[in-house]
Design a protein around this motif. Structure first.
Motif, PDB file in Angstrom:
ATOM      1  N   UNK A 219       3.771  -1.637   5.158  1.00  0.00           N
ATOM      2  CA  UNK A 219       4.470  -2.858   4.761  1.00  0.00           C
ATOM      3  C   UNK A 219       5.962  -2.601   4.570  1.00  0.00           C
ATOM      4  N   UNK A 220       6.285  -1.490   3.920  1.00  0.00           N
ATOM      5  CA  UNK A 220       7.693  -1.144   3.745  1.00  0.00           C
ATOM      6  C   UNK A 220       8.392  -0.940   5.077  1.00  0.00           C
ATOM      7  N   UNK A 221       7.715  -0.294   6.010  1.00  0.00           N
ATOM      8  CA  UNK A 221       8.278  -0.059   7.343  1.00  0.00           C
ATOM      9  C   UNK A 221       8.552  -1.380   8.058  1.00  0.00           C
ATOM     10  N   UNK A 224      11.652  -3.226   6.418  1.00  0.00           N
ATOM     11  CA  UNK A 224      12.966  -2.671   6.732  1.00  0.00           C
ATOM     12  C   UNK A 224      13.314  -2.935   8.192  1.00  0.00           C
ATOM     13  N   UNK A 225      12.302  -2.917   9.075  1.00  0.00           N
ATOM     14  CA  UNK A 225      12.536  -3.253  10.478  1.00  0.00           C
ATOM     15  C   UNK A 225      12.989  -4.709  10.604  1.00  0.00           C
ATOM     16  N   UNK A 226      12.289  -5.614   9.924  1.00  0.00           N
ATOM     17  CA  UNK A 226      12.628  -7.042   9.973  1.00  0.00           C
ATOM     18  C   UNK A 226      14.019  -7.290   9.392  1.00  0.00           C
ATOM     19  N   UNK A 227      14.343  -6.576   8.326  1.00  0.00           N
ATOM     20  CA  UNK A 227      15.667  -6.716   7.710  1.00  0.00           C
ATOM     21  C   UNK A 227      16.781  -6.316   8.667  1.00  0.00           C
ATOM     22  N   UNK A 262      11.794  -5.455   0.451  1.00  0.00           N
ATOM     23  CA  UNK A 262      11.571  -4.023   0.688  1.00  0.00           C
ATOM     24  C   UNK A 262      11.826  -3.211  -0.585  1.00  0.00           C
ATOM     25  N   UNK A 263      12.931  -3.504  -1.267  1.00  0.00           N
ATOM     26  CA  UNK A 263      13.256  -2.786  -2.508  1.00  0.00           C
ATOM     27  C   UNK A 263      12.179  -3.031  -3.568  1.00  0.00           C
ATOM     28  N   UNK A 264      11.741  -4.286  -3.700  1.00  0.00           N
ATOM     29  CA  UNK A 264      10.713  -4.626  -4.697  1.00  0.00           C
ATOM     30  C   UNK A 264       9.409  -3.892  -4.397  1.00  0.00           C
ATOM     31  N   UNK A 271       2.895   5.229  -3.042  1.00  0.00           N
ATOM     32  CA  UNK A 271       3.325   6.127  -1.953  1.00  0.00           C
ATOM     33  C   UNK A 271       4.412   5.414  -1.137  1.00  0.00           C
ATOM     34  N   UNK A 272       5.619   5.275  -1.703  1.00  0.00           N
ATOM     35  CA  UNK A 272       6.648   4.482  -1.032  1.00  0.00           C
ATOM     36  C   UNK A 272       7.231   5.175   0.190  1.00  0.00           C
TER      37      UNK A 272
END
Length: 523
Positions: A219-221, A224-227, A262-264, A271-272
């Protein structure tokens, strides 16, 4: 021969297991050789593609937006995936992910070389970026794990210097290839380098992983890609659609909101993708902020200076390549010494002094106009640029990796991602600024030329090509000269603003280092 090879491999494994790898041992040299070739291949590709951009623009009839995507399609994937690649290396094995990255990179290089349209080239560059994202953080992570603390700075300096040395072939060889064999030939360089890197890695690089890693932050990946995609697409597309376009507004809004999410998510994740705990160190925070500002300036200078050399100063590709060579050679041969200096006196002074020298060099690049003398007006700034970067690269990287060994892959991925995000933003944001200023100047100056409205419109409809505007053959010699002078001076106006912004950002990097980078206290 086989016995010697076996003994060499055995010695490498033993030294790694004992933690006695240094830059003077055979094991250290072989590990460095593998990481330098792989990373150098990625750096080489960037320098070669930059040299080829004006030719690609002309041959494929591309706009400035399209050539921005040739650079940023690659950079976008590098930025977005470099973080998860570091995490994948930590979990599944740094050597394994490193190898997969090299293989994908050389296969996509072959695809780039057979592209028949600008859209095909952009797609294959995106695939190439995926390979680079797997390859680059792995090289730094392997070095960080393999070498002793007391020699790690020198190892990083040698890595950055000699990887830059491979890249130093780019402007010269790339310019020569473009000029005599066409732009597709530039992508062939990666294939033999990649094969050698694969063989060295298979034989000599030990496997390592973080045994505590249990999951990958998908989800984090994605966020950040979308951002990055939203922000990059929005900024690059403004000249085509305008700031008031719903598409532009939506793209930028999605980019910003995705980054906030992403930060939230990272704060709450067990496991960020980005372990935010590593930012408790002022060294890590300062190094990554300094990287953002300095590499923004670096990418902005290279992108627009190459366009200036070929489209405004009218250097052929091989001469334009030679023009960039002094900076790259200085970085290549002095970065190792810069790392040794930082090992002895600490990172603070080099990380303050280096960006100040870079800033001065960039400021000097504001001065040249059209028909500039390279040796008197460009070379001094390029020399200072190279000297400053050679002083700061190793301590900057070492400071960014000042984390627990289990976070080595993540820290390497973060620092590489910050550097690539800086390049992405530089091409997108400075491209927007330069295109806007160029448009304004060109519109004003063309209106005051003594020529028909039809002739003026033939120039203005090409404004999105910047200095690559083609003057119609039916213009008489006097009209051609006046029009070319108008195009050149309009480009130089935007170029000077870009160099001034880059100089200011490099100076800001020194200020950030002054407040955040401190030497470790001697015990």
């Amino acid at each position: 021969m086989l016995i010697n090879l076996f003994l060499t491999m055995f010695k490498t494994v033993i030294l790694v297991s004992m933690g006695k790898i240094t830059t003077k041992t055979l094991a250290g040299k072989l590990i460095l050789a593998a990481t330098i070739l792989a990373s150098g291949m990625a750096f080489l590709d960037s320098s070669v593609v930059n040299i080829a951009i004006p030719t690609i623009q002309a041959k494929l009839n591309a706009t400035i937006t399209a050539i921005q995507w040739i650079v940023n399609g690659y950079t976008l994937m590098l930025c977005a995936l470099i973080l998860i690649s570091g995490a994948l290396g930590d979990r599944f094995g740094r050597k394994k992910i490193f190898l997969y990255g090299i293989i994908l990179f050389i296969c996509s290089s072959l695809l780039c070389s057979i592209s028949q349209s600008i859209n095909q080239l952009i797609i294959f560059r995106i695939i190439q970026g995926i390979g680079g994202a797997m390859m680059v953080p792995g090289s730094l992570s392997i070095i960080n794990i393999s070498f002793e603390e007391k020699t790690r700075g020198r190892a990083i300096g040698l890595w950055s210097g000699f990887a830059g040395g491979v890249a130093a072939l780019g402007p010269l060889v790339g310019g020569w290839l473009v000029q005599y064999f066409g732009w597709p030939s530039i992508f062939y360089i990666n294939i033999p380098l990649g094969i050698i890197a694969i063989l060295l890695t298979l034989r000599f690089v030990p496997e390592s992983r973080n045994d505590e890693s249990t999951r990958i932050d998908i989800l984090g990946s994605f966020l950040i890609f979308l951002s990055l995609l939203g922000i990059a697409y929005g900024l690059i597309s403004v000249p085509d659609f305008g700031w008031g376009s719903p598409l532009i507004i939506a793209s930028l809004l999605i980019g910003v909101l995705s980054f906030i999410c992403f930060i939230v998510i990272e704060k709450r994740s067990k496991e960020p993708l980005v372990p935010l705990s590593i930012f408790k160190s002022s060294l890590v925070v300062g190094a990554n902020l300094a990287t953002l500002f300095l590499y923004f300036a670096l990418s902005g200078v290279i992108f627009f200076l190459v366009l200036n050399f070929q489209q405004i100063q009218h250097y052929p590709p091989v001469i334009a390549g030679l023009g960039m060579l002094p900076t790259i050679l200085l970085i290549t041969f002095l970065s190792g010494a810069g790392g040794s200096i930082a090992d002895k006196i600490g990172p603070r002074i080099p990380m303050i002094l280096g960006p100040l020298i870079v800033s001065l060099g960039m400021a000097l690049l504001i001065l040249p106009g059209i028909h500039a003398n390279y040796f008197l007006q460009y070379l001094p700034g390029l020399i200072l640029f190279g000297l400053g970067m050679s002083l700061v690269i190793a301590p900057l990287t070492k400071s960014a990796l000042a984390v627990e060994s289990k976070y080595s892959g993540a820290a390497s991925g973060i620092n590489n991602a910050v550097a690539r995000v800086a390049g992405l933003l530089a091409v997108a944001l400075l491209g927007l600024i330069v295109v806007t200023l160029f448009d304004g100047q060109l519109s004003y100056k063309i209106m005051h030329l003594q020529m028909s409205n039809t002739a003026k419109n033939q120039i203005m409809i090409q404004k999105d090509k910047l200095g690559g505007i083609e003057i119609p053959a039916k213009f008489d010699p006097q009209e051609k000269q006046k029009t070319q002078n108008t195009i050149d001076t309009s480009f130089i106006y935007g170029f000077r603003w870009a160099m001034g912004i880059n100089a200011l950002l490099a100076f800001s990097s020194a200020v950030i280092s002054f407040f955040t980078i401190h030497n470790k206290k001697q015990k």
